[in-house]
Write an enzyme that holds these catalytic residues in place. Structure first.
Site, PDB file in Angstrom:
ATOM      1  N   GLU A  68       0.843  -1.184   0.000  1.00  0.00           N
ATOM      2  CA  GLU A  68       0.000   0.000   0.000  1.00  0.00           C
ATOM      3  C   GLU A  68       0.882   1.239   0.000  1.00  0.00           C
ATOM      4  O   GLU A  68       2.104   1.140   0.170  1.00  0.00           O
ATOM      5  CB  GLU A  68      -0.945   0.003   1.203  1.00  0.00           C
ATOM      6  CG  GLU A  68      -0.245  -0.021   2.539  1.00  0.00           C
ATOM      7  CD  GLU A  68      -1.227  -0.149   3.697  1.00  0.00           C
ATOM      8  OE1 GLU A  68      -2.389  -0.544   3.474  1.00  0.00           O
ATOM      9  OE2 GLU A  68      -0.834   0.136   4.832  1.00  0.00           O
TER      10      GLU A  68
ATOM     11  N   HIS B  68      -3.593   3.345   7.306  1.00  0.00           N
ATOM     12  CA  HIS B  68      -2.275   2.752   7.108  1.00  0.00           C
ATOM     13  C   HIS B  68      -1.386   3.669   6.282  1.00  0.00           C
ATOM     14  O   HIS B  68      -0.170   3.661   6.422  1.00  0.00           O
ATOM     15  CB  HIS B  68      -2.403   1.407   6.386  1.00  0.00           C
ATOM     16  CG  HIS B  68      -2.947   0.330   7.248  1.00  0.00           C
ATOM     17  ND1 HIS B  68      -2.267  -0.160   8.329  1.00  0.00           N
ATOM     18  CD2 HIS B  68      -4.116  -0.345   7.205  1.00  0.00           C
ATOM     19  CE1 HIS B  68      -2.988  -1.105   8.902  1.00  0.00           C
ATOM     20  NE2 HIS B  68      -4.110  -1.242   8.235  1.00  0.00           N
TER      21      HIS B  68
END
Length: 308
Positions: free
Chosen positions: A208, A246
């Site tokens: 990510e 995140h």
């Protein structure tokens, strides 16, 4: 690395709500949870798991312990982890999110000096489908098989695993390395573990935005890993420079000079999804456009390696 259901496990923070829920779930899955640690709750039991105030009090009763799953509050994680290391425990799973970065730096210095594996923080942990659960993975999404899965995300790990399971691609081992800015174990460490694992035929890496973990992993795969790898990068449409869950790891990327560990990074903005995708493609690693595309890419990657 040997993850089997005969390994002894304790849960530090078992008296917390999340600790008791997941300690029971791990035990029900077949994990050998021998004790829980909950200061002030010594002498109690949770789902037949004995609770002790300290690890020092537990060891004479339960013997040596292989792994501690830590679910205490963020500012208590360092003390809990150091207590576990002092007791000779060499595998730590840090479920807690938001551990202070300087605490993590201190922990990693101690972990490196004692050869302790640290997974997390902010991780769902590890699952070996059908055998062992260390953490918060939703076990019914997984099935035994030969695909290893490494991920920075939590819930996205479950989605990818479910897609693989529905495509009849079982998993050999699944690990969430964590979503906080400073992590204990890396993509590279787990890539090596899965590359050496006899039951793993292919690897799925889920990254990510934020940081340079994926760029470094792409370089490591191209230089070191023999098994086929398929990648997916979350955050393609995230607004640049904003912290989104995140993706708060962007802060770590902003401190980067563009190189880490002598690895040249691909792309001018190493914290973006596009940079990570370019890095994987440069390393000739197939990149899925969405989680649902991952099973087809895995099947294609496995064709040359499986006997007809």
């Amino acid at each position: 690395m040997n993850f089997t259901n005969d390994k002894t496990v304790i849960v530090q923070g078992i008296s917390e709500a999340i600790g008791s829920i997941h300690a029971s779930a791990m035990k029900a899955y077949g994990t050998n949870v021998v004790a829980g640690i909950g200061p002030g709750h010594g002498g109690e039991t949770i789902d037949d798991i004995p609770v002790f105030d300290t690890i020092e009090q537990a060891l004479p009763k339960v013997g040596s312990v292989d792994t501690s799953v830590i679910v205490v509050k963020p500012y208590a994680v360092l003390d809990a982890a150091l207590e576990a290391i002092a007791a000779g425990i060499r595998q730590l799973i840090l479920i807690t999110e938001g551990m202070p970065p300087l605490d993590m730096v201190k922990l990693m210095r101690k972990a490196e000096a004692t050869d302790t594996l640290v997974v997390g923080p902010n991780t769902p942990g590890i699952i070996v489908p059908g055998k062992l659960l260390l953490g918060t993975h939703k076990s019914d999404f997984y099935t035994p098989g030969s695909v290893g899965l490494i991920s920075r995300s939590g819930t996205l790990t479950y989605e990818v695993a479910l897609n693989l399971t529905q495509a009849k691609l079982g998993q050999s081992l699944v690990v969430g390395i964590g979503g906080d800015a400073i992590l204990g174990s890396s993509f590279a460490q787990w890539l090596q573990i899965l590359d050496e694992d006899e039951t793993t035929e292919a690897i799925v890496l889920v990254g990510e935005i934020g940081g340079t973990n994926e760029e470094e992993a792409a370089h490591y795969i191209s230089e070191t890993i023999d098994k086929p790898v398929v990648a997916y990068v979350a955050g393609r449409h995230a607004p640049k420079g904003k912290r989104l869950g995140h993706a708060g790891d962007i802060m770590a990327a902003q401190l980067s000079t563009g190189k880490r560990h002598n690895v040249s990074l691909v792309g001018a903005d190493p914290d973006t999804a596009q940079s990570k995708i370019e890095a994987f493609k440069a390393a000739k690693i197939p990149v899925a456009e969405s989680p649902s595309e991952i099973p087809d890419l895995v099947k294609k990657a496995l064709k040359p390696t499986r006997k007809k």
